[in-house]
Design a protein around this motif. Sequence first.
Motif, PDB file in Angstrom:
ATOM      1  N   ALA A 240      43.801 -73.131 -70.966  1.00 42.42           N
ATOM      2  CA  ALA A 240      43.856 -72.587 -69.703  1.00 42.42           C
ATOM      3  C   ALA A 240      44.112 -73.378 -68.564  1.00 42.42           C
ATOM      4  N   PRO A 241      43.946 -74.690 -68.438  1.00 37.58           N
ATOM      5  CA  PRO A 241      44.526 -75.519 -67.096  1.00 37.58           C
ATOM      6  C   PRO A 241      45.911 -75.622 -67.186  1.00 37.58           C
ATOM      7  N   ALA A 242      46.557 -75.350 -68.192  1.00 40.49           N
ATOM      8  CA  ALA A 242      48.128 -75.816 -68.462  1.00 40.49           C
ATOM      9  C   ALA A 242      48.938 -75.347 -67.235  1.00 40.49           C
ATOM     10  N   VAL A 243      48.727 -74.041 -66.830  1.00 35.88           N
ATOM     11  CA  VAL A 243      49.613 -73.632 -65.856  1.00 35.88           C
ATOM     12  C   VAL A 243      49.379 -74.357 -64.476  1.00 35.88           C
ATOM     13  N   THR A 244      48.356 -74.931 -64.332  1.00 35.00           N
ATOM     14  CA  THR A 244      48.123 -75.657 -63.057  1.00 35.00           C
ATOM     15  C   THR A 244      48.810 -77.132 -63.034  1.00 35.00           C
ATOM     16  N   ARG A 245      49.442 -77.574 -64.012  1.00 41.58           N
ATOM     17  CA  ARG A 245      50.189 -78.780 -64.142  1.00 41.58           C
ATOM     18  C   ARG A 245      51.580 -78.644 -63.410  1.00 41.58           C
ATOM     19  N   ILE A 246      51.934 -77.241 -63.320  1.00 45.81           N
ATOM     20  CA  ILE A 246      53.267 -77.108 -62.797  1.00 45.81           C
ATOM     21  C   ILE A 246      53.215 -76.217 -61.597  1.00 45.81           C
ATOM     22  N   THR A 247      52.159 -76.440 -60.710  1.00 51.15           N
ATOM     23  CA  THR A 247      52.186 -75.776 -59.386  1.00 51.15           C
ATOM     24  C   THR A 247      53.203 -76.242 -58.491  1.00 51.15           C
TER      25      THR A 247
ATOM     26  N   VAL B  66      56.091 -77.336 -59.253  1.00 49.71           N
ATOM     27  CA  VAL B  66      57.224 -76.802 -59.932  1.00 49.71           C
ATOM     28  C   VAL B  66      57.622 -75.332 -59.405  1.00 49.71           C
ATOM     29  N   LEU B  67      56.545 -74.589 -59.645  1.00 48.09           N
ATOM     30  CA  LEU B  67      56.466 -73.133 -59.086  1.00 48.09           C
ATOM     31  C   LEU B  67      56.703 -72.942 -57.759  1.00 48.09           C
ATOM     32  N   ASP B  68      56.170 -73.909 -56.899  1.00 50.56           N
ATOM     33  CA  ASP B  68      56.271 -73.839 -55.489  1.00 50.56           C
ATOM     34  C   ASP B  68      57.587 -73.937 -55.148  1.00 50.56           C
ATOM     35  N   ALA B  69      58.300 -74.866 -55.721  1.00 55.71           N
ATOM     36  CA  ALA B  69      59.667 -75.434 -55.373  1.00 55.71           C
ATOM     37  C   ALA B  69      60.614 -73.969 -55.674  1.00 55.71           C
ATOM     38  N   TYR B  70      60.450 -73.574 -56.975  1.00 61.98           N
ATOM     39  CA  TYR B  70      61.171 -72.236 -57.317  1.00 61.98           C
ATOM     40  C   TYR B  70      60.924 -71.062 -56.368  1.00 61.98           C
ATOM     41  N   ALA B  71      59.642 -71.000 -55.660  1.00 62.84           N
ATOM     42  CA  ALA B  71      59.111 -70.015 -54.976  1.00 62.84           C
ATOM     43  C   ALA B  71      59.870 -70.287 -53.738  1.00 62.84           C
ATOM     44  N   ALA B  72      59.931 -71.475 -53.198  1.00 60.93           N
ATOM     45  CA  ALA B  72      60.473 -71.594 -51.905  1.00 60.93           C
ATOM     46  C   ALA B  72      62.027 -71.367 -51.841  1.00 60.93           C
ATOM     47  N   SER B  73      62.613 -71.816 -53.094  1.00 63.81           N
ATOM     48  CA  SER B  73      63.999 -71.469 -53.081  1.00 63.81           C
ATOM     49  C   SER B  73      64.394 -69.893 -53.105  1.00 63.81           C
ATOM     50  N   LEU B  74      63.342 -69.119 -53.661  1.00 62.07           N
ATOM     51  CA  LEU B  74      63.346 -67.496 -53.749  1.00 62.07           C
ATOM     52  C   LEU B  74      63.048 -67.108 -52.351  1.00 62.07           C
ATOM     53  N   ALA B  75      62.384 -67.882 -51.559  1.00 61.57           N
ATOM     54  CA  ALA B  75      62.004 -67.223 -50.091  1.00 61.57           C
ATOM     55  C   ALA B  75      63.186 -67.109 -49.303  1.00 61.57           C
ATOM     56  N   CYS B  76      64.319 -68.098 -49.708  1.00 67.01           N
ATOM     57  CA  CYS B  76      65.338 -68.189 -48.888  1.00 67.01           C
ATOM     58  C   CYS B  76      66.228 -66.876 -48.865  1.00 67.01           C
TER      59      CYS B  76
END
Length: 214
Positions: free
Chosen positions: A111-118, A120-130
Amino acid sequence: MNASGWAVGKKVGRKPAFTEHDIIRAAMDEGLDTFTLAAVADRIGVGATAIYRLFGSRDEIVTACLDAVAATIALPEPGMGWREVLRQWANECWRICEDHPGLPRVVYSYAPAVTRITEVLDAYAASLACHDITSGQAGFALDFLGDTVFACHLGVQAMRAADRTGATGLDQVRAALGGTHSILHPHESWQQRGLVDTKVEFILTGLEHHWPEV
Protein backbone atom coordinates in the motif's frame (compact mmCIF):
# COMPACT_ATOMS: atom_id res chain seq x y z
CA MET A 1 40.53 0.49 35.15
CA ASN A 2 41.97 -3.00 35.02
CA ALA A 3 45.03 -4.29 36.84
CA SER A 4 47.35 -2.87 34.20
CA GLY A 5 45.89 0.59 34.57
CA TRP A 6 44.18 0.68 31.15
CA ALA A 7 40.63 1.99 30.99
CA VAL A 8 38.09 -0.70 30.18
CA GLY A 9 35.35 0.50 27.85
CA LYS A 10 32.60 -1.07 25.75
CA LYS A 11 34.03 -3.59 23.35
CA VAL A 12 33.98 -2.25 19.82
CA GLY A 13 32.54 -4.74 17.36
CA ARG A 14 33.65 -5.17 13.78
CA LYS A 15 32.08 -2.66 11.47
CA PRO A 16 29.74 -4.19 8.92
CA ALA A 17 31.45 -4.90 5.62
CA PHE A 18 28.36 -3.94 3.66
CA THR A 19 26.21 -0.87 3.13
CA GLU A 20 22.54 -0.02 2.67
CA HIS A 21 23.23 0.19 -1.05
CA ASP A 22 24.56 -3.38 -1.04
CA ILE A 23 21.35 -4.60 0.58
CA ILE A 24 19.14 -2.65 -1.81
CA ARG A 25 21.06 -3.94 -4.83
CA ALA A 26 20.87 -7.52 -3.58
CA ALA A 27 17.11 -7.26 -2.95
CA MET A 28 16.56 -5.89 -6.46
CA ASP A 29 18.65 -8.64 -7.99
CA GLU A 30 16.63 -11.25 -6.10
CA GLY A 31 13.35 -9.67 -7.23
CA LEU A 32 11.47 -6.94 -5.40
CA ASP A 33 8.39 -9.09 -4.94
CA THR A 34 10.06 -12.31 -3.82
CA PHE A 35 13.34 -11.53 -2.07
CA THR A 36 13.96 -12.88 1.41
CA LEU A 37 16.32 -11.54 4.05
CA ALA A 38 18.20 -14.85 3.94
CA ALA A 39 18.69 -14.61 0.17
CA VAL A 40 19.82 -10.98 0.41
CA ALA A 41 22.26 -11.84 3.19
CA ASP A 42 23.62 -14.75 1.16
CA ARG A 43 24.23 -12.49 -1.84
CA ILE A 44 26.35 -10.07 0.20
CA GLY A 45 28.04 -12.79 2.18
CA VAL A 46 26.74 -12.17 5.71
CA GLY A 47 24.38 -13.81 8.14
CA ALA A 48 20.70 -12.93 7.89
CA THR A 49 20.69 -11.26 11.32
CA ALA A 50 23.41 -8.86 10.14
CA ILE A 51 20.85 -7.18 7.86
CA TYR A 52 19.14 -5.78 10.96
CA ARG A 53 22.15 -3.56 11.60
CA LEU A 54 20.86 -1.32 8.83
CA PHE A 55 17.20 -2.24 8.27
CA GLY A 56 14.62 -3.14 10.90
CA SER A 57 12.37 -5.18 8.63
CA ARG A 58 11.78 -6.48 5.12
CA ASP A 59 9.29 -3.65 4.53
CA GLU A 60 12.01 -1.11 5.26
CA ILE A 61 14.13 -2.71 2.54
CA VAL A 62 11.18 -2.62 0.13
CA THR A 63 10.68 1.07 0.87
CA ALA A 64 14.38 1.79 0.32
CA CYS A 65 14.27 -0.10 -2.98
CA LEU A 66 11.25 1.90 -4.13
CA ASP A 67 13.05 5.13 -3.22
CA ALA A 68 16.03 4.00 -5.28
CA VAL A 69 13.77 3.22 -8.25
CA ALA A 70 11.98 6.57 -7.94
CA ALA A 71 15.32 8.38 -8.06
CA THR A 72 15.93 7.00 -11.56
CA ILE A 73 12.67 8.26 -13.09
CA ALA A 74 13.32 10.99 -15.64
CA LEU A 75 11.39 14.20 -15.01
CA PRO A 76 9.79 16.38 -17.69
CA GLU A 77 11.94 18.98 -19.39
CA PRO A 78 10.80 22.61 -19.61
CA GLY A 79 8.75 23.35 -22.71
CA MET A 80 7.41 19.85 -23.27
CA GLY A 81 3.86 19.58 -24.56
CA TRP A 82 1.34 17.78 -22.38
CA ARG A 83 1.26 14.77 -24.71
CA GLU A 84 5.06 14.55 -24.56
CA VAL A 85 4.93 14.71 -20.79
CA LEU A 86 2.42 11.87 -20.55
CA ARG A 87 4.22 9.75 -23.15
CA GLN A 88 7.42 10.16 -21.16
CA TRP A 89 5.61 9.12 -17.99
CA ALA A 90 4.30 5.98 -19.72
CA ASN A 91 7.76 5.20 -21.09
CA GLU A 92 9.37 5.64 -17.69
CA CYS A 93 6.77 3.37 -16.08
CA TRP A 94 7.58 0.67 -18.63
CA ARG A 95 11.33 1.14 -18.21
CA ILE A 96 11.34 0.73 -14.44
CA CYS A 97 9.20 -2.39 -14.79
CA GLU A 98 11.74 -3.82 -17.22
CA ASP A 99 14.71 -2.78 -15.08
CA HIS A 100 13.31 -4.09 -11.80
CA PRO A 101 11.65 -7.53 -11.93
CA GLY A 102 8.74 -7.85 -9.53
CA LEU A 103 8.14 -4.08 -9.28
CA PRO A 104 4.54 -4.15 -10.60
CA ARG A 105 3.51 -6.77 -8.05
CA VAL A 106 5.05 -4.74 -5.22
CA VAL A 107 3.27 -1.59 -6.38
CA TYR A 108 -0.09 -3.37 -6.30
CA SER A 109 0.47 -5.32 -3.09
CA TYR A 110 2.37 -2.85 -0.89
CA ALA A 111 0.00 0.00 0.00
CA PRO A 112 2.65 2.66 0.82
CA ALA A 113 4.39 2.12 -2.54
CA VAL A 114 2.74 5.10 -4.23
CA THR A 115 3.96 7.42 -1.47
CA ARG A 116 7.55 6.87 -2.59
CA ILE A 117 7.01 8.75 -5.87
CA THR A 118 5.16 11.82 -4.59
CA GLU A 119 7.96 14.15 -5.68
CA VAL A 120 8.00 12.57 -9.14
CA LEU A 121 4.24 12.90 -9.51
CA ASP A 122 4.39 16.50 -8.30
CA ALA A 123 7.02 17.29 -10.95
CA TYR A 124 4.87 15.78 -13.71
CA ALA A 125 1.79 17.60 -12.41
CA ALA A 126 3.71 20.89 -12.37
CA SER A 127 4.74 20.36 -15.97
CA LEU A 128 1.14 19.64 -16.97
CA ALA A 129 -0.03 22.72 -15.06
CA CYS A 130 1.84 24.82 -17.62
CA HIS A 131 -0.87 23.68 -20.06
CA ASP A 132 -3.75 24.68 -17.76
CA ILE A 133 -4.24 21.11 -16.60
CA THR A 134 -5.41 21.01 -13.00
CA SER A 135 -3.79 18.85 -10.34
CA GLY A 136 -6.91 16.68 -10.28
CA GLN A 137 -6.78 16.16 -14.03
CA ALA A 138 -3.05 15.45 -13.87
CA GLY A 139 -3.60 12.94 -11.09
CA PHE A 140 -6.20 11.10 -13.15
CA ALA A 141 -4.03 10.95 -16.28
CA LEU A 142 -0.88 9.86 -14.47
CA ASP A 143 -2.76 7.19 -12.52
CA PHE A 144 -4.61 5.91 -15.61
CA LEU A 145 -1.46 5.65 -17.69
CA GLY A 146 0.58 4.17 -14.86
CA ASP A 147 -2.06 1.52 -14.17
CA THR A 148 -2.31 0.68 -17.86
CA VAL A 149 1.44 0.24 -18.28
CA PHE A 150 1.95 -1.70 -15.05
CA ALA A 151 -0.98 -4.03 -15.76
CA CYS A 152 0.31 -4.65 -19.28
CA HIS A 153 3.75 -5.45 -17.91
CA LEU A 154 2.27 -7.99 -15.50
CA GLY A 155 0.75 -9.73 -18.52
CA VAL A 156 4.05 -9.60 -20.39
CA GLN A 157 5.85 -11.17 -17.43
CA ALA A 158 3.36 -14.03 -17.48
CA MET A 159 3.98 -14.55 -21.21
CA ARG A 160 7.76 -14.59 -20.67
CA ALA A 161 7.82 -16.89 -17.65
CA ALA A 162 8.83 -20.47 -18.36
CA ASP A 163 7.65 -23.62 -16.56
CA ARG A 164 9.74 -26.66 -15.65
CA THR A 165 9.70 -27.90 -19.21
CA GLY A 166 10.93 -24.59 -20.58
CA ALA A 167 7.56 -23.68 -22.11
CA THR A 168 6.82 -19.99 -21.79
CA GLY A 169 3.45 -18.54 -20.96
CA LEU A 170 3.05 -17.67 -24.63
CA ASP A 171 3.76 -21.28 -25.57
CA GLN A 172 1.12 -22.43 -23.12
CA VAL A 173 -1.47 -20.05 -24.55
CA ARG A 174 -0.78 -21.32 -28.05
CA ALA A 175 -1.07 -24.92 -26.87
CA ALA A 176 -4.33 -24.20 -25.05
CA LEU A 177 -5.88 -22.57 -28.12
CA GLY A 178 -4.62 -25.22 -30.52
CA GLY A 179 -6.08 -24.69 -33.94
CA THR A 180 -9.31 -23.11 -32.75
CA HIS A 181 -10.52 -19.90 -34.28
CA SER A 182 -10.55 -17.21 -31.66
CA ILE A 183 -10.28 -13.46 -31.27
CA LEU A 184 -7.00 -14.26 -29.51
CA HIS A 185 -4.04 -14.45 -31.86
CA PRO A 186 -0.93 -15.22 -29.78
CA HIS A 187 2.06 -13.31 -31.11
CA GLU A 188 5.66 -12.71 -30.04
CA SER A 189 4.70 -9.10 -29.30
CA TRP A 190 2.85 -10.42 -26.25
CA GLN A 191 6.26 -10.89 -24.67
CA GLN A 192 7.24 -7.30 -25.43
CA ARG A 193 5.43 -3.94 -25.28
CA GLY A 194 2.73 -5.30 -27.56
CA LEU A 195 -0.22 -2.90 -27.60
CA VAL A 196 1.08 -0.65 -24.82
CA ASP A 197 1.89 2.24 -27.15
CA THR A 198 -1.46 1.88 -28.93
CA LYS A 199 -3.25 1.99 -25.58
CA VAL A 200 -1.26 5.05 -24.49
CA GLU A 201 -2.13 6.93 -27.68
CA PHE A 202 -5.78 5.90 -27.28
CA ILE A 203 -5.81 7.41 -23.79
CA LEU A 204 -4.16 10.62 -25.00
CA THR A 205 -6.73 10.95 -27.77
CA GLY A 206 -9.51 10.49 -25.25
CA LEU A 207 -8.03 13.16 -22.98
CA GLU A 208 -8.20 15.64 -25.86
CA HIS A 209 -12.00 15.37 -25.65
CA HIS A 210 -12.61 14.83 -21.95
CA TRP A 211 -10.25 15.08 -19.02
CA PRO A 212 -11.74 13.79 -15.73
CA GLU A 213 -10.54 14.96 -12.33
CA VAL A 214 -9.80 12.93 -9.23
